[in-house]
Design a protein around this motif. Sequence first.
Motif, PDB file in Angstrom:
ATOM      1  N   THR A   1       0.854  -1.184   0.000  1.00  0.00           N
ATOM      2  CA  THR A   1       0.000   0.000   0.000  1.00  0.00           C
ATOM      3  C   THR A   1       0.891   1.236   0.000  1.00  0.00           C
ATOM      4  N   PHE A   2       0.575   2.166  -0.908  1.00  0.00           N
ATOM      5  CA  PHE A   2       1.376   3.394  -0.960  1.00  0.00           C
ATOM      6  C   PHE A   2       0.865   4.382   0.078  1.00  0.00           C
ATOM      7  N   HIS A   3       1.754   4.831   0.908  1.00  0.00           N
ATOM      8  CA  HIS A   3       1.390   5.878   1.856  1.00  0.00           C
ATOM      9  C   HIS A   3       2.153   7.138   1.491  1.00  0.00           C
ATOM     10  N   ALA A   4       1.447   8.143   1.128  1.00  0.00           N
ATOM     11  CA  ALA A   4       2.099   9.408   0.806  1.00  0.00           C
ATOM     12  C   ALA A   4       2.722   9.988   2.065  1.00  0.00           C
ATOM     13  N   GLU A   5       3.745  10.745   1.837  1.00  0.00           N
ATOM     14  CA  GLU A   5       4.357  11.482   2.946  1.00  0.00           C
ATOM     15  C   GLU A   5       3.256  12.285   3.652  1.00  0.00           C
ATOM     16  N   PRO A   6       3.209  12.223   4.951  1.00  0.00           N
ATOM     17  CA  PRO A   6       2.149  12.993   5.635  1.00  0.00           C
ATOM     18  C   PRO A   6       2.201  14.456   5.197  1.00  0.00           C
ATOM     19  N   GLY A   7       1.059  14.982   4.835  1.00  0.00           N
ATOM     20  CA  GLY A   7       1.021  16.393   4.437  1.00  0.00           C
ATOM     21  C   GLY A   7       1.284  16.628   2.964  1.00  0.00           C
ATOM     22  N   LEU A   8       1.697  15.554   2.234  1.00  0.00           N
ATOM     23  CA  LEU A   8       2.042  15.748   0.820  1.00  0.00           C
ATOM     24  C   LEU A   8       0.823  16.153  -0.010  1.00  0.00           C
TER      25      LEU A   8
ATOM     26  N   ALA B   1      -2.167  20.110  -3.081  1.00  0.00           N
ATOM     27  CA  ALA B   1      -3.396  20.899  -3.226  1.00  0.00           C
ATOM     28  C   ALA B   1      -3.068  22.391  -3.231  1.00  0.00           C
ATOM     29  N   GLN B   2      -2.159  22.779  -2.333  1.00  0.00           N
ATOM     30  CA  GLN B   2      -1.749  24.197  -2.293  1.00  0.00           C
ATOM     31  C   GLN B   2      -1.047  24.611  -3.578  1.00  0.00           C
ATOM     32  N   LEU B   3      -0.294  23.624  -4.138  1.00  0.00           N
ATOM     33  CA  LEU B   3       0.454  23.881  -5.360  1.00  0.00           C
ATOM     34  C   LEU B   3      -0.477  24.135  -6.547  1.00  0.00           C
ATOM     35  N   VAL B   4      -1.566  23.359  -6.646  1.00  0.00           N
ATOM     36  CA  VAL B   4      -2.450  23.491  -7.811  1.00  0.00           C
ATOM     37  C   VAL B   4      -3.542  24.553  -7.602  1.00  0.00           C
ATOM     38  N   ALA B   5      -3.669  25.034  -6.380  1.00  0.00           N
ATOM     39  CA  ALA B   5      -4.738  26.001  -6.083  1.00  0.00           C
ATOM     40  C   ALA B   5      -4.732  27.217  -7.016  1.00  0.00           C
TER      41      ALA B   5
ATOM     42  N   VAL C   1     -10.018  27.758  -1.492  1.00  0.00           N
ATOM     43  CA  VAL C   1      -9.968  27.236  -0.128  1.00  0.00           C
ATOM     44  C   VAL C   1      -9.355  25.841  -0.201  1.00  0.00           C
ATOM     45  N   VAL C   2      -8.212  25.640   0.475  1.00  0.00           N
ATOM     46  CA  VAL C   2      -7.560  24.340   0.493  1.00  0.00           C
ATOM     47  C   VAL C   2      -7.877  23.665   1.817  1.00  0.00           C
ATOM     48  N   ALA C   3      -8.530  22.495   1.738  1.00  0.00           N
ATOM     49  CA  ALA C   3      -8.839  21.716   2.945  1.00  0.00           C
ATOM     50  C   ALA C   3      -8.357  20.297   2.703  1.00  0.00           C
ATOM     51  N   GLY C   4      -7.302  19.885   3.417  1.00  0.00           N
ATOM     52  CA  GLY C   4      -6.727  18.566   3.172  1.00  0.00           C
ATOM     53  C   GLY C   4      -6.220  18.497   1.751  1.00  0.00           C
TER      54      GLY C   4
END
Length: 177
Positions: free
Chosen positions: A3-10, A15-19, A127-130
């Motif tokens: 199972t792939f687990h993304a880096e926490p917060g990635l 999301a902030q990057l594409v906002a 608005v970025v949420a998660g």
Amino acid sequence: MATFHAEPGLEHKLAQLVAPKIHEIAREVERQAKVFAPPTKKWITVADDKVRPTHVAAHGQEVPANLRFKVNSMQWDMQHRGLGPITYMKEPRDSSSRAVANIKNCRCHAQSIPDGISRNIRTLPPVVAGSTVTVKVVAEGDWVVEAEIGTLYPGNLEAQGAFYMQRAAAVVAARHR
Ligand SMILES: [Zn+2]
């Protein structure tokens, strides 16, 4: 099975990057909606002492071009034309409203306001949420929903929707496909 687990917060960082990009697309929808938005129209009387009271009350009323003015009915029309307390007119002297007394000898006119709706359309900040980015394009005003989707007045009088928001979203979506 891995199972792939993304880096926490990635996901949040992405999301902030594409906002800003999503915000720019929303601005495109806003600009297109302003192009598609119908004008509004305003009921104007000649403002002398002969204007009937029902039209004095309607003076200054502003509605989207695809909707109807709401004018107080005259007693004669209620008794002889089966109208309720409100008469729904596309413009002054509109016989499709089924009024007779309330349109006879009327000297009022409807003034068109080209940016009546478009001036109330704007894009809110992203608005970025998660991992989710939300950008809203909003149209504000008493009648924006009816202007968009249309409405049905008493007496089976139908107003077609202008669908300016829906059409704008479709045009921009097709552009980015
Ligand atoms: Zn009038």
